[in-house]
Design a protein around this motif. Structure first.
Motif, PDB file in Angstrom:
ATOM      1  N   GLU A  27      -8.806  12.357   1.164  1.00 44.55           N
ATOM      2  CA  GLU A  27      -7.178  12.126   1.156  1.00 44.55           C
ATOM      3  C   GLU A  27      -6.735  10.956   2.037  1.00 44.55           C
ATOM      4  OE1 GLU A  27      -5.289  13.907  -0.693  1.00 44.55           O
ATOM      5  OE2 GLU A  27      -6.656  15.823  -0.965  1.00 44.55           O
ATOM      6  N   VAL A  28      -7.309  10.678   3.083  1.00 45.00           N
ATOM      7  CA  VAL A  28      -6.919   9.617   3.941  1.00 45.00           C
ATOM      8  C   VAL A  28      -7.138   8.370   3.264  1.00 45.00           C
ATOM      9  CG1 VAL A  28      -7.111   8.252   6.215  1.00 45.00           C
ATOM     10  CG2 VAL A  28      -7.214  10.914   6.214  1.00 45.00           C
ATOM     11  N   ALA A  29      -8.530   8.105   2.843  1.00 45.81           N
ATOM     12  CA  ALA A  29      -8.784   6.971   1.827  1.00 45.81           C
ATOM     13  C   ALA A  29      -7.717   6.650   0.636  1.00 45.81           C
ATOM     14  CB  ALA A  29     -10.300   6.929   1.638  1.00 45.81           C
ATOM     15  N   LEU A  30      -7.488   7.667   0.137  1.00 45.99           N
ATOM     16  CA  LEU A  30      -6.752   7.628  -1.149  1.00 45.99           C
ATOM     17  C   LEU A  30      -5.245   7.108  -0.682  1.00 45.99           C
ATOM     18  CD1 LEU A  30      -6.098   8.146  -3.767  1.00 45.99           C
ATOM     19  CD2 LEU A  30      -5.377  10.550  -3.479  1.00 45.99           C
ATOM     20  N   VAL A  31      -4.619   7.516   0.574  1.00 48.72           N
ATOM     21  CA  VAL A  31      -3.266   7.105   0.700  1.00 48.72           C
ATOM     22  C   VAL A  31      -3.622   5.691   1.354  1.00 48.72           C
ATOM     23  CG1 VAL A  31      -1.637   7.368   2.648  1.00 48.72           C
ATOM     24  CG2 VAL A  31      -2.642   9.470   1.769  1.00 48.72           C
ATOM     25  N   ILE A  32      -4.321   5.088   2.211  1.00 48.99           N
ATOM     26  CA  ILE A  32      -4.749   3.954   2.710  1.00 48.99           C
ATOM     27  C   ILE A  32      -4.723   2.948   1.207  1.00 48.99           C
ATOM     28  CG2 ILE A  32      -6.239   2.170   3.884  1.00 48.99           C
ATOM     29  CD1 ILE A  32      -6.390   4.644   5.869  1.00 48.99           C
ATOM     30  N   GLY A  33      -5.890   3.472   0.391  1.00 53.67           N
ATOM     31  CA  GLY A  33      -5.892   2.587  -0.776  1.00 53.67           C
ATOM     32  C   GLY A  33      -4.836   2.304  -1.610  1.00 53.67           C
ATOM     33  N   MET A  34      -3.802   3.547  -1.775  1.00 49.36           N
ATOM     34  CA  MET A  34      -2.713   3.457  -2.626  1.00 49.36           C
ATOM     35  C   MET A  34      -1.865   2.240  -1.833  1.00 49.36           C
ATOM     36  SD  MET A  34      -1.832   4.602  -5.300  1.00 49.36           S
ATOM     37  CE  MET A  34      -2.777   6.079  -5.592  1.00 49.36           C
ATOM     38  N   VAL A  35      -1.805   2.243  -0.653  1.00 46.58           N
ATOM     39  CA  VAL A  35      -0.906   1.322  -0.183  1.00 46.58           C
ATOM     40  C   VAL A  35      -1.162  -0.428  -0.509  1.00 46.58           C
ATOM     41  CG1 VAL A  35      -0.049   0.156   2.030  1.00 46.58           C
ATOM     42  CG2 VAL A  35      -0.216   2.441   2.060  1.00 46.58           C
ATOM     43  N   ALA A  36      -2.722  -0.494  -0.586  1.00 46.73           N
ATOM     44  CA  ALA A  36      -3.130  -1.682  -0.897  1.00 46.73           C
ATOM     45  C   ALA A  36      -2.833  -2.007  -2.430  1.00 46.73           C
ATOM     46  CB  ALA A  36      -4.673  -1.711  -0.410  1.00 46.73           C
ATOM     47  N   VAL A  37      -3.276  -1.117  -3.331  1.00 50.13           N
ATOM     48  CA  VAL A  37      -3.052  -1.041  -4.609  1.00 50.13           C
ATOM     49  C   VAL A  37      -1.612  -1.543  -4.961  1.00 50.13           C
ATOM     50  CG1 VAL A  37      -3.144   0.156  -6.893  1.00 50.13           C
ATOM     51  CG2 VAL A  37      -5.104   0.141  -5.428  1.00 50.13           C
TER      52      VAL A  37
END
Length: 264
Positions: free
Chosen positions: A144-154
């Protein structure tokens, strides 16, 4: 006579491209492959800069994303507030991407444009095998944490340019262990609405939208997006993705040629 013909083509090209762009964004993504050449042709004829053209394109295509959200509302309702962190991450990334676009010069955006289009087209080509491979990488876990951080970058990319962003989102979901197709589609639609809507508002407030073209594009893209949402279950996704990728490669080649002629 030839000048009159060119004007007629320019007048017809943009509304037709806008309608089909709204449909493409709902079914597979890549609507900007159609609207950007048409919009650059129309705005170039009246001396509008490249960054304003891109900002106008972002604002114009956003209603098509919004109507898609309405069409997929039943899937979204099933997940409710669990989607809030992803939406917030998408908004933050989209805002950053929009601000980056506004500080980019017209010259540099024209130089970047064909490379951005090429990247987006390649994402369409590799998305299916990449998606299958990524489905095996999470080991059944959800990050979940990686998903949120990755979504910022994308979403920074989506806010800056947008084309192919849907496939970046799908790839990120696969890496982070989201594999339920209904949840993936719901998240893709939601993040697109937020990550495009926030920079769209930024561009409007900054006065970087050419409304002479934007309103017409927005209405037609919204109609195209809504109608396509009704038809999307019947569309062969593999054929559609290869079609969109081909359009993207041709559009990238068009802008590479334009830049070469400009430098020559």
């Amino acid at each position: 006579m030839s000048l009159h013909f060119v004007d007629v083509v320019r007048w017809l090209w943009l509304p037709v491209a806008s309608f089909f762009a709204g449909a493409l964004n709902t079914i597979a993504g890549g609507g900007s492959f159609l609207t950007l050449p048409a919009l650059f042709s129309a705005t170039g004829a009246v001396g509008v800069g490249a960054v304003t053209a891109q900002a106008t394109n972002t604002v114009a295509l956003w209603p098509g994303q919004l109507t898609s959200l309405v069409a997929f509302r039943r899937h979204l309702r099933a997940y409710g507030w669990k989607m809030a962190p992803i939406a917030l991450a998408s908004g933050l990334g989209g805002w950053i991407g929009g601000r980056l676009l506004l500080i980019t010069s017209n010259h540099w955006f024209k130089e970047l444009l064909p490379w951005l289009l090429l990247f987006a087209a390649l994402m369409f080509i590799v998305s299916m095998p990449l998606g299958k491979w990524l489905a095996t990488r999470s080991g059944g876990k959800r990050y979940e944490v990686a998903l949120v951080i990755g979504m910022v970058a994308v979403s920074v990319y989506v806010g800056y340019f947008g084309a192919g962003g849907g496939f970046l989102v799908m790839a990120l979901l696969g890496i982070c262990g989201v594999h339920d197709i209904h949840e993936m589609n719901a998240l893709k639609v939601l993040t697109a609405v937020v990550s495009i809507g926030i920079p769209a508002l930024t561009f409007i407030l900054a006065g970087r939208v050419d409304w002479r073209f934007c309103l017409e594009m927005a209405v037609l893209a919204a109609v195209g997006g809504y109608l396509a949402a009704r038809l999307s279950p019947k569309v062969n996704q593999r054929v559609m993705r290869w079609t969109v990728a081909s359009i993207g490669l041709l559009t990238a080649a068009y802008f590479f040629l334009q830049n070469a002629l400009m430098h020559g």
